[in-house]
Design a protein around this motif. Sequence first.
Motif, PDB file in Angstrom:
ATOM      1  N   VAL A 115       0.823  -1.210   0.000  1.00  0.00           N
ATOM      2  CA  VAL A 115       0.000   0.000   0.000  1.00  0.00           C
ATOM      3  C   VAL A 115       0.858   1.261   0.000  1.00  0.00           C
ATOM      4  CG1 VAL A 115      -1.686   1.298   1.375  1.00  0.00           C
ATOM      5  CG2 VAL A 115      -1.953  -1.150   1.088  1.00  0.00           C
ATOM      6  N   LEU A 116       2.091   1.136   0.476  1.00  0.00           N
ATOM      7  CA  LEU A 116       2.968   2.303   0.589  1.00  0.00           C
ATOM      8  C   LEU A 116       3.714   2.635  -0.697  1.00  0.00           C
ATOM      9  CD1 LEU A 116       4.622   1.743   4.096  1.00  0.00           C
ATOM     10  CD2 LEU A 116       2.645   3.151   3.522  1.00  0.00           C
ATOM     11  N   THR A 163      -1.541  10.475   9.036  1.00  0.00           N
ATOM     12  CA  THR A 163      -0.102  10.711   9.150  1.00  0.00           C
ATOM     13  C   THR A 163       0.571  10.244   7.864  1.00  0.00           C
ATOM     14  OG1 THR A 163       1.869  10.258  10.508  1.00  0.00           O
ATOM     15  CG2 THR A 163       0.307   8.449  10.217  1.00  0.00           C
ATOM     16  N   ASP A 164       1.898  10.406   7.786  1.00  0.00           N
ATOM     17  CA  ASP A 164       2.615   9.918   6.606  1.00  0.00           C
ATOM     18  C   ASP A 164       3.180   8.527   6.903  1.00  0.00           C
ATOM     19  OD1 ASP A 164       4.670  10.410   8.360  1.00  0.00           O
ATOM     20  OD2 ASP A 164       5.655  11.932   7.140  1.00  0.00           O
ATOM     21  N   LEU A 224       3.454   6.163  10.343  1.00  0.00           N
ATOM     22  CA  LEU A 224       2.909   4.806  10.357  1.00  0.00           C
ATOM     23  C   LEU A 224       3.909   3.822  10.950  1.00  0.00           C
ATOM     24  CD1 LEU A 224       0.880   2.564   9.465  1.00  0.00           C
ATOM     25  CD2 LEU A 224       2.082   2.564   7.260  1.00  0.00           C
ATOM     26  N   PHE A 225       5.176   3.908  10.536  1.00  0.00           N
ATOM     27  CA  PHE A 225       6.164   2.951  11.018  1.00  0.00           C
ATOM     28  C   PHE A 225       6.522   3.185  12.489  1.00  0.00           C
ATOM     29  CE2 PHE A 225       6.676   1.407   6.773  1.00  0.00           C
ATOM     30  CZ  PHE A 225       7.155   0.123   6.952  1.00  0.00           C
ATOM     31  N   ILE A 226       6.400   4.396  12.954  1.00  0.00           N
ATOM     32  CA  ILE A 226       6.568   4.625  14.393  1.00  0.00           C
ATOM     33  C   ILE A 226       5.466   3.898  15.162  1.00  0.00           C
ATOM     34  CG2 ILE A 226       6.498   6.362  16.219  1.00  0.00           C
ATOM     35  CD1 ILE A 226       7.832   8.306  14.265  1.00  0.00           C
ATOM     36  N   ALA A 227       4.238   3.990  14.655  1.00  0.00           N
ATOM     37  CA  ALA A 227       3.118   3.296  15.292  1.00  0.00           C
ATOM     38  C   ALA A 227       3.316   1.778  15.236  1.00  0.00           C
ATOM     39  CB  ALA A 227       1.809   3.690  14.618  1.00  0.00           C
ATOM     40  N   LEU A 228       3.816   1.276  14.116  1.00  0.00           N
ATOM     41  CA  LEU A 228       4.070  -0.163  13.994  1.00  0.00           C
ATOM     42  C   LEU A 228       5.153  -0.618  14.970  1.00  0.00           C
ATOM     43  CD1 LEU A 228       3.948  -0.652  10.103  1.00  0.00           C
ATOM     44  CD2 LEU A 228       2.235  -1.363  11.794  1.00  0.00           C
TER      45      LEU A 228
END
Length: 457
Positions: free
Chosen positions: A68-69, A198-199, A203-207
Motif C-alpha cells: 500500500v505504501l 499521518t505519513d 505509520l512505522f513509528i506506530a508499527l
Amino acid sequence: MRTETIRSIFWRGKDADPAANPAPELEPATSDVQKTAWQPRAALFFTVFLPFALGQYMHALLRNVNAVLVPDLVASLSLNPGQLGLLTSTFFFSVVLAQLPTAYALERHGPHKVQLAMLLLAALGALMFAYGQTLTQLVAARAVIGFGVGGTMMVAVKAISAGVVAERLPSSVGFLIAFGGLGSASATLPVRRVLELTDWRGLFIALAVLTAAIALFAWMVRPRKSAAPTGKAPTAQALLDVWRNRAFRKTIMLVLLSHTIYWGMQGLWIGRWLSDVARFPEGTVAYLLYLSMAAVIFGAIAVGMITEWAKRRGIAPLDVAAVGVAGFVLVQCAVVLNHSPTFAQLAVLFTLVGTITGIEYTIVQQSLPRELAGPASSCLNMLIFIGAFLVQAGFGQLIGLWAPDAVGHYPAIAYRVGFGVLVLLQLPGLVMYALERRAASGVAPILVVEEDFGKTA
C-alpha cells in the motif's frame, strides 16, 4: 466449527478419550506446557496460542505493508521497479538469515524468550525505517525487520504442536495462518486509513510501538516454569538428513515454488498489477488488497479443516495440496489471459486459493521423524523465503524491461509475461507429482492413501 472441535484443539482435560485423542510424539519440552499434560483450553489459548499468533500477525503486517505504501515510497525516493522489488524483497532474504540462529535460540531458551527478543528487534527495525532517508538506509531497516520476525512461524509451530493433540495440528496451523491473514488484511485498507492521519514515517513509528507491545504481552503471559534448555541446534548433518528424506523432497517438489510465488507476489506485485493493468485508483487497490488478505483468514481455516476431513477418508495431505496447487496455477493462467472484467475477482482468488501452500508446514511436521521436525522447519523456512526473495526481486527486474507510460504505469504485456514465467516454473512439479503417483498406485492421484505418502527414504 463445532464446539467439541474447538475444545479438542485447546483442551487436554481428565475426561479426554486417549483412544480418540492420542498424545503426539513430541520433541523434548521447552515449556511447562509439555510438563503439565492436562490444561484447560483457556490457559493454552492465552499462554501458548495467542502470543505466537500475534507474532504471526505482526510478521504478515510488516511483510505486506509496502504494497500500500508504494506510491508514497516511490514519491519520496523516486524508485524504479527493480529498486522497489529490492527494497521489499530484502525482508525475505533477511528472514532466511534468521532461521538457524532462531532455531538454536529456540532450543536453548524456549519460545517465549525468543519471541520477546525477535519482536523487540523488529520494533527497532520499524523505527529505523521510519527515520531512514536513503534507499540504503531503508533496505537496512527492512532487513532488521525481516530478521526480527523471521522465526515467528517456526517458534509458533514449535509451541503450538506441543500444546494440541496431533490430529488437530492442521486446524491449529490453519488458525495460526489465519492470524497472519488478519495481519495481511491490516496492511491494506486500515493502513490506507492511517495514512490519512499521518505519513508513512508516522505509520512505522506506530508499527514499532505495536510490535513492542505484543512482545511484552507474550513475555507477561508466559508460563512461569520451564524445562531445562537443551542447547541443541540444527546441524549441517541434520539439514542433510531432512533433504534426503523422501517425504520432504516430494512435498517441496510439489508445493515449494507455489508457496514462494504466493508470498513473493501478494506483498507487492498483485497491488501493482491492479494499479498498472486494471488501472484502479489507489483507494480501490487498497480495498481489493484488503478483501484479498481477508480471504486468507477463511482460506487458512478451510485448508486445515479440509485436510483433516480428507485424512479421515484416507486421502493424503499431499493429494489435497496437489488439487490446491493446480487451482492456484489456473488462477495465474487467468491473469495471463488478461480478461479485464475479472481483474478484481482474480486478485482475491490469488490469495484465497494460494493459502493452500501453507499446508507444507503440516505435511512436514506430520511426515518426518520426530528428531527431524525442528531441522525440517528451519530448512523449509529457508527455502520458502529464499524463493520469495527471488520471486519478488526477479519479478521487479522483469517488469522493468518495459518502459512505463507518462503517468508511471507499466504495460499489461509486462505482467502477462511475468505471470506466464511463474506458471511455467510450477508446471514441472505438478507433472512430476502426477506421473509418480500414477506409476506408484495405478490409480488417480487423489485416491492414494496417506500411508504410502509417509514412506521415507
